[in-house]
Structure formats: C-alpha cells, structure tokens
Design a protein around this motif. Sequence first.
Motif, PDB file in Angstrom:
ATOM      1  N   VAL A 140     -57.232   7.592 -32.249  1.00 30.71           N
ATOM      2  CA  VAL A 140     -58.546   7.266 -32.795  1.00 30.71           C
ATOM      3  C   VAL A 140     -59.597   8.283 -32.376  1.00 30.71           C
ATOM      4  CG1 VAL A 140     -58.060   4.808 -33.032  1.00 30.71           C
ATOM      5  CG2 VAL A 140     -59.109   5.649 -30.925  1.00 30.71           C
ATOM      6  N   ARG A 141     -59.264   9.131 -31.415  1.00 29.94           N
ATOM      7  CA  ARG A 141     -60.110  10.265 -31.041  1.00 29.94           C
ATOM      8  C   ARG A 141     -59.204  11.468 -30.857  1.00 29.94           C
ATOM      9  NH1 ARG A 141     -63.087   7.266 -26.450  1.00 29.94           N
ATOM     10  NH2 ARG A 141     -63.774   5.500 -27.678  1.00 29.94           N
ATOM     11  N   ASP A 142     -59.554  12.544 -31.533  1.00 29.90           N
ATOM     12  CA  ASP A 142     -58.771  13.768 -31.473  1.00 29.90           C
ATOM     13  C   ASP A 142     -58.818  14.391 -30.086  1.00 29.90           C
ATOM     14  OD1 ASP A 142     -58.053  13.594 -34.157  1.00 29.90           O
ATOM     15  OD2 ASP A 142     -59.825  14.708 -34.824  1.00 29.90           O
ATOM     16  N   PRO A 143     -57.854  15.249 -29.789  1.00 32.08           N
ATOM     17  CA  PRO A 143     -57.862  15.926 -28.495  1.00 32.08           C
ATOM     18  C   PRO A 143     -59.147  16.710 -28.279  1.00 32.08           C
ATOM     19  CG  PRO A 143     -55.770  16.280 -29.605  1.00 32.08           C
ATOM     20  CD  PRO A 143     -56.684  15.623 -30.594  1.00 32.08           C
ATOM     21  N   LYS A 144     -59.605  16.681 -27.041  1.00 32.69           N
ATOM     22  CA  LYS A 144     -60.762  17.496 -26.670  1.00 32.69           C
ATOM     23  C   LYS A 144     -60.555  17.993 -25.253  1.00 32.69           C
ATOM     24  CE  LYS A 144     -64.037  14.307 -24.567  1.00 32.69           C
ATOM     25  NZ  LYS A 144     -65.402  13.861 -24.497  1.00 32.69           N
ATOM     26  N   VAL A 145     -61.133  19.139 -24.999  1.00 28.34           N
ATOM     27  CA  VAL A 145     -61.114  19.696 -23.652  1.00 28.34           C
ATOM     28  C   VAL A 145     -62.420  19.300 -22.987  1.00 28.34           C
ATOM     29  CG1 VAL A 145     -61.029  21.817 -22.299  1.00 28.34           C
ATOM     30  CG2 VAL A 145     -59.620  21.597 -24.352  1.00 28.34           C
ATOM     31  N   ALA A 146     -62.307  18.688 -21.820  1.00 30.65           N
ATOM     32  CA  ALA A 146     -63.469  18.251 -21.052  1.00 30.65           C
ATOM     33  C   ALA A 146     -63.453  18.938 -19.693  1.00 30.65           C
ATOM     34  CB  ALA A 146     -63.425  16.727 -20.882  1.00 30.65           C
ATOM     35  N   ASP A 147     -64.473  18.700 -18.903  1.00 28.27           N
ATOM     36  CA  ASP A 147     -64.552  19.303 -17.568  1.00 28.27           C
ATOM     37  C   ASP A 147     -63.337  18.961 -16.715  1.00 28.27           C
ATOM     38  OD1 ASP A 147     -67.030  20.163 -18.360  1.00 28.27           O
ATOM     39  OD2 ASP A 147     -68.153  18.811 -17.058  1.00 28.27           O
ATOM     40  N   TYR A 148     -62.794  17.774 -16.902  1.00 33.09           N
ATOM     41  CA  TYR A 148     -61.702  17.290 -16.065  1.00 33.09           C
ATOM     42  C   TYR A 148     -60.311  17.601 -16.615  1.00 33.09           C
ATOM     43  CZ  TYR A 148     -62.152  13.584 -19.511  1.00 33.09           C
ATOM     44  OH  TYR A 148     -62.250  12.889 -20.689  1.00 33.09           O
ATOM     45  N   GLY A 149     -60.222  17.938 -17.927  1.00 32.95           N
ATOM     46  CA  GLY A 149     -58.921  18.221 -18.518  1.00 32.95           C
ATOM     47  C   GLY A 149     -58.925  18.017 -20.020  1.00 32.95           C
ATOM     48  N   THR A 150     -57.754  17.724 -20.575  1.00 35.09           N
ATOM     49  CA  THR A 150     -57.590  17.510 -22.011  1.00 35.09           C
ATOM     50  C   THR A 150     -57.280  16.042 -22.246  1.00 35.09           C
ATOM     51  OG1 THR A 150     -56.718  19.752 -22.210  1.00 35.09           O
ATOM     52  CG2 THR A 150     -56.352  18.270 -24.070  1.00 35.09           C
ATOM     53  N   VAL A 151     -57.921  15.446 -23.262  1.00 36.61           N
ATOM     54  CA  VAL A 151     -57.811  14.012 -23.485  1.00 36.61           C
ATOM     55  C   VAL A 151     -57.880  13.674 -24.965  1.00 36.61           C
ATOM     56  CG1 VAL A 151     -60.301  13.628 -23.235  1.00 36.61           C
ATOM     57  CG2 VAL A 151     -58.720  11.756 -22.722  1.00 36.61           C
ATOM     58  N   ALA A 152     -57.189  12.601 -25.350  1.00 37.37           N
ATOM     59  CA  ALA A 152     -57.297  12.000 -26.676  1.00 37.37           C
ATOM     60  C   ALA A 152     -57.092  10.501 -26.505  1.00 37.37           C
ATOM     61  CB  ALA A 152     -56.259  12.575 -27.632  1.00 37.37           C
ATOM     62  N   VAL A 153     -57.615   9.721 -27.426  1.00 39.56           N
ATOM     63  CA  VAL A 153     -57.538   8.264 -27.334  1.00 39.56           C
ATOM     64  C   VAL A 153     -56.591   7.735 -28.404  1.00 39.56           C
ATOM     65  CG1 VAL A 153     -58.834   6.092 -27.417  1.00 39.56           C
ATOM     66  CG2 VAL A 153     -59.888   8.140 -26.425  1.00 39.56           C
ATOM     67  N   PHE A 154     -55.661   6.873 -27.973  1.00 39.09           N
ATOM     68  CA  PHE A 154     -54.726   6.259 -28.917  1.00 39.09           C
ATOM     69  C   PHE A 154     -54.723   4.744 -28.754  1.00 39.09           C
ATOM     70  CE2 PHE A 154     -52.066   6.951 -25.169  1.00 39.09           C
ATOM     71  CZ  PHE A 154     -51.235   5.843 -25.114  1.00 39.09           C
ATOM     72  N   LYS A 155     -54.152   4.079 -29.764  1.00 39.70           N
ATOM     73  CA  LYS A 155     -54.012   2.620 -29.748  1.00 39.70           C
ATOM     74  C   LYS A 155     -52.575   2.246 -29.434  1.00 39.70           C
ATOM     75  CE  LYS A 155     -57.377   1.356 -33.309  1.00 39.70           C
ATOM     76  NZ  LYS A 155     -57.514   0.645 -34.599  1.00 39.70           N
ATOM     77  N   ASP A 156     -52.416   1.166 -28.666  1.00 44.74           N
ATOM     78  CA  ASP A 156     -51.075   0.620 -28.504  1.00 44.74           C
ATOM     79  C   ASP A 156     -50.774  -0.290 -29.692  1.00 44.74           C
ATOM     80  OD1 ASP A 156     -52.206  -1.943 -27.961  1.00 44.74           O
ATOM     81  OD2 ASP A 156     -51.784  -1.825 -25.819  1.00 44.74           O
ATOM     82  N   LEU A 157     -49.651  -0.986 -29.670  1.00 47.96           N
ATOM     83  CA  LEU A 157     -49.260  -1.765 -30.835  1.00 47.96           C
ATOM     84  C   LEU A 157     -50.211  -2.902 -31.156  1.00 47.96           C
ATOM     85  CD1 LEU A 157     -46.288  -4.163 -30.126  1.00 47.96           C
ATOM     86  CD2 LEU A 157     -47.615  -3.081 -28.327  1.00 47.96           C
ATOM     87  N   TYR A 158     -51.025  -3.321 -30.193  1.00 48.11           N
ATOM     88  CA  TYR A 158     -51.963  -4.415 -30.441  1.00 48.11           C
ATOM     89  C   TYR A 158     -53.400  -3.944 -30.641  1.00 48.11           C
ATOM     90  CZ  TYR A 158     -48.031  -7.231 -28.928  1.00 48.11           C
ATOM     91  OH  TYR A 158     -46.792  -7.803 -28.812  1.00 48.11           O
ATOM     92  N   GLY A 159     -53.654  -2.663 -30.414  1.00 45.57           N
ATOM     93  CA  GLY A 159     -54.991  -2.127 -30.603  1.00 45.57           C
ATOM     94  C   GLY A 159     -55.738  -1.801 -29.328  1.00 45.57           C
ATOM     95  N   ASN A 160     -55.156  -2.077 -28.155  1.00 44.15           N
ATOM     96  CA  ASN A 160     -55.792  -1.652 -26.911  1.00 44.15           C
ATOM     97  C   ASN A 160     -55.923  -0.137 -26.918  1.00 44.15           C
ATOM     98  OD1 ASN A 160     -55.958  -4.191 -25.299  1.00 44.15           O
ATOM     99  ND2 ASN A 160     -53.736  -4.129 -25.535  1.00 44.15           N
TER     100      ASN A 160
END
Length: 140
Positions: A102-122
């Motif tokens: 739900v959020r594409d990869p991005k490089v931040a001060d702390y590292g590389t991150v992206a946001v995904f959903k589990d099977l229930y939407g968490n």
Amino acid sequence: MKQSIVHIALVVNDYDEAIDFYTKKLNFDLIEDTYQAEQDKRWVVVSPQGSNGTTILLAKASKPIQKDFIGNQAGGRVFLFLGTDDFYRDYNEMLSKGIEFVRDPKVADYGTVAVFKDLYGNLWDLVQFNDDHAMNSRVF
C-alpha cells in the motif's frame, strides 16, 4: 536481569488460512501448532525464517468483540515490522506471491521501507535498516 518479548498475539479469523498465508506467502516457519483440549483452541506460533526473536501467536477470535479487530488491530496504523537483510529480494518475492503493498518502497534516514497488508488487512513495514542504524544490530 534479562527479559524479552516472547510472542505478539495476532487475532485471526481461521488458524489454517493464517498458517497458509504466513508460511507460504511470507515464508515464515511454523514453530508450533498444538491443540489445547481444555480450552478447545490451538496454540499456533509462527516466526520469520532464521529468526530467534519475538514470534507471532496466531490467536483465533473467539468472541464477537475480538472478531471486530481482525485486520485492524492497530487502528489503521502500521502494526508489525518485518526486518530483512535484503529489502528488494524480499519485496520482489512478496510481490510475486500476490502480497499487496500500500506504500511503495522509499529510502529513509534509517533504511529502506515499504508497507504491505497481511491477509486480513493489518499493515506491516518491510524494512531493511542501514548498517549504522541502532536497530540493525538488534534485527541480525
């Protein structure tokens, strides 16, 4: 004194569908799946492969109020954080297995991150911390 967080309980709709998602889509290990007759429930524990840290207890909702929180345990915030030693390896594998980001990869001060959903939407962060970040040594 030494203490650690052993499990995080994640409320799920069904044990078997949750096991299937975590072991086949996220490549987690099934650590334990034990029937507890006295409570008529299962004790189901999963963990990322190679991890010796906190595990996830897949806890089937047993009351109506618990069912209301399946997929929204943190009120729409990122709830869990999956650390990796190779962000794009895991990101691309997860995409190939149909994981929704739900959020594409991005490089931040702390590292590389992206946001995904589990099977229930968490919501989860997939994160690779920079080598010099304090969390990097705690993850690996």
